[in-house]
Write a protein that holds these residues in place. Structure first.
Motif, PDB file in Angstrom:
ATOM      1  N   MET A 155     -55.787 -20.139 -21.506  1.00 41.58           N
ATOM      2  CA  MET A 155     -56.434 -20.325 -20.119  1.00 41.58           C
ATOM      3  C   MET A 155     -56.136 -18.879 -18.983  1.00 41.58           C
ATOM      4  N   GLU A 156     -56.189 -18.824 -17.945  1.00 40.71           N
ATOM      5  CA  GLU A 156     -55.727 -17.619 -17.185  1.00 40.71           C
ATOM      6  C   GLU A 156     -54.423 -17.887 -16.979  1.00 40.71           C
ATOM      7  N   LEU A 157     -53.436 -17.165 -17.556  1.00 39.21           N
ATOM      8  CA  LEU A 157     -52.137 -17.554 -17.606  1.00 39.21           C
ATOM      9  C   LEU A 157     -51.386 -16.359 -16.569  1.00 39.21           C
ATOM     10  N   PRO A 158     -50.511 -16.974 -15.808  1.00 39.14           N
ATOM     11  CA  PRO A 158     -49.847 -16.401 -14.632  1.00 39.14           C
ATOM     12  C   PRO A 158     -48.713 -15.623 -15.013  1.00 39.14           C
ATOM     13  N   GLU A 159     -48.177 -15.577 -16.395  1.00 41.14           N
ATOM     14  CA  GLU A 159     -46.977 -15.022 -16.818  1.00 41.14           C
ATOM     15  C   GLU A 159     -46.650 -13.410 -16.562  1.00 41.14           C
ATOM     16  N   MET A 160     -47.836 -13.002 -16.796  1.00 35.95           N
ATOM     17  CA  MET A 160     -47.597 -11.543 -16.690  1.00 35.95           C
ATOM     18  C   MET A 160     -47.716 -11.080 -15.080  1.00 35.95           C
ATOM     19  N   MET A 161     -48.505 -11.700 -14.407  1.00 38.35           N
ATOM     20  CA  MET A 161     -48.433 -11.387 -12.879  1.00 38.35           C
ATOM     21  C   MET A 161     -47.057 -11.755 -12.428  1.00 38.35           C
ATOM     22  N   THR A 162     -46.365 -12.928 -12.836  1.00 40.52           N
ATOM     23  CA  THR A 162     -45.040 -13.343 -12.512  1.00 40.52           C
ATOM     24  C   THR A 162     -43.791 -12.090 -12.832  1.00 40.52           C
ATOM     25  N   ILE A 163     -43.996 -11.735 -13.999  1.00 42.55           N
ATOM     26  CA  ILE A 163     -43.226 -10.443 -14.379  1.00 42.55           C
ATOM     27  C   ILE A 163     -43.444  -9.233 -13.602  1.00 42.55           C
ATOM     28  N   ALA A 164     -44.564  -8.996 -13.148  1.00 34.12           N
ATOM     29  CA  ALA A 164     -44.843  -7.690 -12.259  1.00 34.12           C
ATOM     30  C   ALA A 164     -44.643  -7.828 -11.053  1.00 34.12           C
ATOM     31  N   SER A 165     -44.660  -9.117 -10.335  1.00 33.37           N
ATOM     32  CA  SER A 165     -44.160  -9.486  -9.118  1.00 33.37           C
ATOM     33  C   SER A 165     -42.933  -9.529  -8.924  1.00 33.37           C
ATOM     34  N   ARG A 166     -42.029  -9.753  -9.923  1.00 32.23           N
ATOM     35  CA  ARG A 166     -40.614  -9.737 -10.046  1.00 32.23           C
ATOM     36  C   ARG A 166     -40.126  -8.305 -10.062  1.00 32.23           C
ATOM     37  N   LEU A 167     -40.841  -7.467 -10.910  1.00 33.03           N
ATOM     38  CA  LEU A 167     -40.459  -6.006 -10.836  1.00 33.03           C
ATOM     39  C   LEU A 167     -40.789  -5.354  -9.687  1.00 33.03           C
ATOM     40  N   GLN A 168     -42.061  -5.610  -8.845  1.00 31.84           N
ATOM     41  CA  GLN A 168     -42.129  -4.963  -7.729  1.00 31.84           C
ATOM     42  C   GLN A 168     -41.296  -5.437  -6.747  1.00 31.84           C
ATOM     43  N   SER A 169     -40.808  -6.849  -6.442  1.00 26.78           N
ATOM     44  CA  SER A 169     -39.843  -6.994  -5.657  1.00 26.78           C
ATOM     45  C   SER A 169     -38.422  -6.191  -5.647  1.00 26.78           C
ATOM     46  N   ARG A 170     -38.263  -5.554  -6.704  1.00 26.78           N
ATOM     47  CA  ARG A 170     -37.064  -4.734  -6.847  1.00 26.78           C
ATOM     48  C   ARG A 170     -37.427  -3.324  -5.803  1.00 26.78           C
ATOM     49  N   VAL A 171     -38.640  -3.099  -5.762  1.00 29.39           N
ATOM     50  CA  VAL A 171     -39.187  -1.789  -5.011  1.00 29.39           C
ATOM     51  C   VAL A 171     -39.113  -2.380  -3.324  1.00 29.39           C
ATOM     52  N   ASP A 172     -39.696  -3.466  -3.240  1.00 28.51           N
ATOM     53  CA  ASP A 172     -39.683  -4.033  -1.817  1.00 28.51           C
ATOM     54  C   ASP A 172     -38.226  -4.337  -1.348  1.00 28.51           C
TER      55      ASP A 172
END
Length: 669
Positions: free
Chosen positions: A455-472
């Protein structure tokens, strides 16, 4: 407890008792010595005896304390303080039955004291009396619901005075560290403040302290779902449905977890069982319709959705679910019923704000099928305007983020990264925009013997969001610096995390699987860094066809750019620009499938696609419509039919009203 001292030393006895009590926490040895001195002066003095026993327990002499407390408890009426200390001493001495007896007396005499119930639950659980323990926890929660401190903190939280509420509960925690209702409340404060990690930790503590705290477990399941921790959510949902006071809400929550896990059949059985008990439940009929649609049982899904609107005519989502089947047409009677439902909402209001925009989207589709394109656009436009007012989306900011990503993943940057990442070849990412033909590509590939459709899996979006939070959060100055900081070991760990976390969605032994999350086009560079052997397929459709189809589609979540013609046009431009930049940086890595070409020459396009994936051609891929796998997207019914071309240029009927979209897409047209 009244002190009965008749001689002139009464004041000194009271002072000595006070001093001994004050020493209990920090110096229990001194408290014991002072209590013993008092007992020499006044043998059998109950307050001194109680202090001595409290001190003994704190000095790890629970057995001795229990013996003396048992004797103290036989002296007529036993005060609550003695029962409480007796219970704790018995618990620490391993005398569970004696602790249960004391706590039973305590909770009967003081049912409004939550701590007694929670301690009773703990002892009952030790004794194997699971249901009784559960009920004791629930009684403790009920008692805590009248606690003035907790009520004040809850009021502050609901008034958005989160700092005040947190301060109240922190002060309370210093006095009462093991307080399940306070932990549950603190968890919600953390959640409302955006601190998901602290929220999860605190609600998990509440459930650990009081396993029968159903409301806390319910909250925990919802937080786990938000964090995509689906196996953990299911484990807790399995526990919740065994509650001695279980209600349909517990079953519904478990069904929602099962749906997220892709177990539509088990969810269907739950909904049907609940409807057997009470068929007048429109929400249940709608939920049943969703799983039946996913399972490919279209006629049963239609019946379920119609039952939902029969019981509640203003239920916009059920109407939209009917319209969203794509392969059926809502008739004149349906249009009249929806217009009447809208009139009712405008006159009386609705408990759900989304009913109104769902009905507008549904009328847009029904009138489109009736070829009344002007009226159809009017309702699509109203639905989109209502929905756009409810979401936050900044097209300019998003364009800047995409540009930063394109500037990061240059050919030089990619070459400088060298080897790294998880080498598993399992994932096939299908990326692009929604309504671009990606479900068709997925269904074709999932019909191959070596590929499992998920299905449309959210796992890659979750990883990317966590990495972006380090910038934020200021750890890195920008996105490029953050990505550049990832070592080969970091990249391998992230890739392995993705493989491990998606395993729950794989139900066969096929070596490859599909992740059809369309928004992953934003992360093609990251995918290649952490999963260098993964395959990426870009499903693309004519810009006007794709954007208009997306604009008139109401998405359940995640596609906040799609409710404005200009926004969606700019989003499409950003997508094309980033994919073009990546094609230049890493030629041949992404395989593009143009929807119009797939429809026009399916055999040739399928063979080229399989060649890119290093897979042999299989005739089943051309007969994808015979695949009975569960499909959750808006195209679920369309991909159960052979290729058809009727939808290629639907936007042409709406050309007079598409000026803003055409303007946004002009560089691509």
């Amino acid at each position: 407890m009244t002190i009965r001292v008749i001689d002139s030393g009464a004041r000194s006895v009271e002072e000595a008792l006070s001093q001994a009590t004050a020493q209990l926490v920090e110096r229990p040895d001194l408290a014991l010595a002072q209590a013993q001195q008092l007992l020499l002066r006044a043998p059998g003095l109950p307050p001194a005896e109680l202090i001595a026993c409290q001190a003994l327990r704190r000095l790890d002499k629970a057995g001795e304390a229990l013996s003396r407390l048992s004797a103290l408890a036989t002296r007529g009426h036993t005060p609550p303080a003695v029962l409480w200390e007796l219970a704790q001493a018995a618990s620490e001495a391993g005398e569970t039955r004696q602790a249960i007896a004391a706590l039973g007396s305590l909770t009967r005499s003081q049912p409004g004291v939550a701590g007694g119930w929670f301690l009773l639950a703990r002892e009952l659980r030790k004794d194997g009396q699971v249901e009784q323990a559960w009920r004791a926890d629930l009684s403790g929660v009920h008692a805590a619901s009248r606690d003035p401190e907790l009520l004040d903190a809850a009021v502050a939280m609901h008034e958005e005075r989160l700092e005040d509420a947190a301060a109240m509960l922190e002060a309370r925690a210093a006095r009462v560290p093991e307080d399940p209702p306070a932990c549950r409340l603190r968890a919600e404060i953390h959640w409302r403040s955006g601190d998901m990690s602290a929220a999860l930790a605190m609600v998990e503590r509440a459930v650990a302290l009081a396993p029968g705290f159903d409301l806390a477990r319910d909250f925990l399941i919802r937080l786990l779902l938000q964090n995509n921790r689906l196996p953990d959510a299911l484990a807790h949902a399995d526990i919740l449905v065994t509650s001695p006071v279980a209600g349909p809400g517990h079953d519904l929550l478990r069904a929602s977890v099962l749906v997220r896990l892709g177990d539509q059949e088990q969810a269907r059985r739950i909904y049907e069982k609940l409807l057997d008990n009470d068929p007048a439940q429109p929400q249940l009929w709608q939920n049943l319709g969703h799983v039946l649609k996913t399972l490919g049982r279209q006629s049963d899904a239609i019946r379920a959705y119609r039952e939902a609107v029969r019981h509640q005519s203003t239920m916009g989502e059920a109407w939209w679910s009917l319209a969203n089947l794509k392969t059926i047409k809502l008739g004149v009677d349906d249009i009249a019923a929806m217009r009447q439902a809208l009139a009712m909402i405008e006159k009386h209001g609705s408990s759900k704000a989304e009913d109104q925009f769902h009905l507008h989207f549904s009328l847009g589709k029904a009138l489109e099928d009736a070829k009344d394109y002007g009226a159809s656009f009017h309702h699509y436009d109203l639905g989109n305007r209502l929905r756009r007012a409810m979401v936050q989306y900044d097209a300019a900011q998003f364009s800047s983020e995409v540009a930063a990503t394109a500037a990061t993943f240059t050919s030089a940057f990619i070459a400088s990264r060298g080897q790294g990442g998880c080498l598993a070849p399992d994932p096939i990412f299908i990326v692009g925009l929604p309504r671009s033909g990606s479900t068709l590509v997925e269904q074709i590939l999932a019909s191959h013997s070596q590929i499992e459709g998920t299905m449309e899996l959210p796992e890659m979006m979750t990883i990317a969001s966590r990495l972006q939070s380090r910038v934020d959060e200021g750890e890195f100055p920008d996105f490029r610096a953050m990505v550049a900081s990832l070592t080969p070991a970091d990249r391998r760990r992230l890739g392995e995390e993705y493989i491990d976390s998606t395993r729950i969605h794989r139900h066969t032994d096929k070596p490859l699987f599909i992740d059809k999350m369309p928004n992953n086009w934003q992360h093609v560079g990251l995918i290649r860094l952490i999963l260098p052997n993964a395959k990426i397929v870009d499903a693309r459709r004519h810009p006007l066809s794709c954007c208009f189809s997306g604009w008139k589609q109401h998405f359940a979540r995640g596609q906040t750019f799609s409710y404005d013609l200009t926004d969606i046009g700019l989003y499409y431009r950003d997508y094309v620009a980033l994919m073009a930049a990546y094609d230049e940086a890493a030629p041949g890595v992404v395989h593009r499938v143009l929807y119009e070409e797939m429809v026009g020459d399916t055999d040739r396009q399928v063979r080229q696609l399989l060649d890119h994936l290093d897979l042999p051609f299989e005739p089943a891929c051309l007969e994808f419509y015979k695949n009975d796998r569960a499909v959750r997207t808006a195209s679920s019914e369309q991909v159960r039919q052979p290729i058809f071309t009727s939808g290629l240029a639907q936007w042409e009927h709406y050309r007079p009203w598409l000026g803003p979209l055409m303007a946004a897409l002009r560089p691509l047209l």
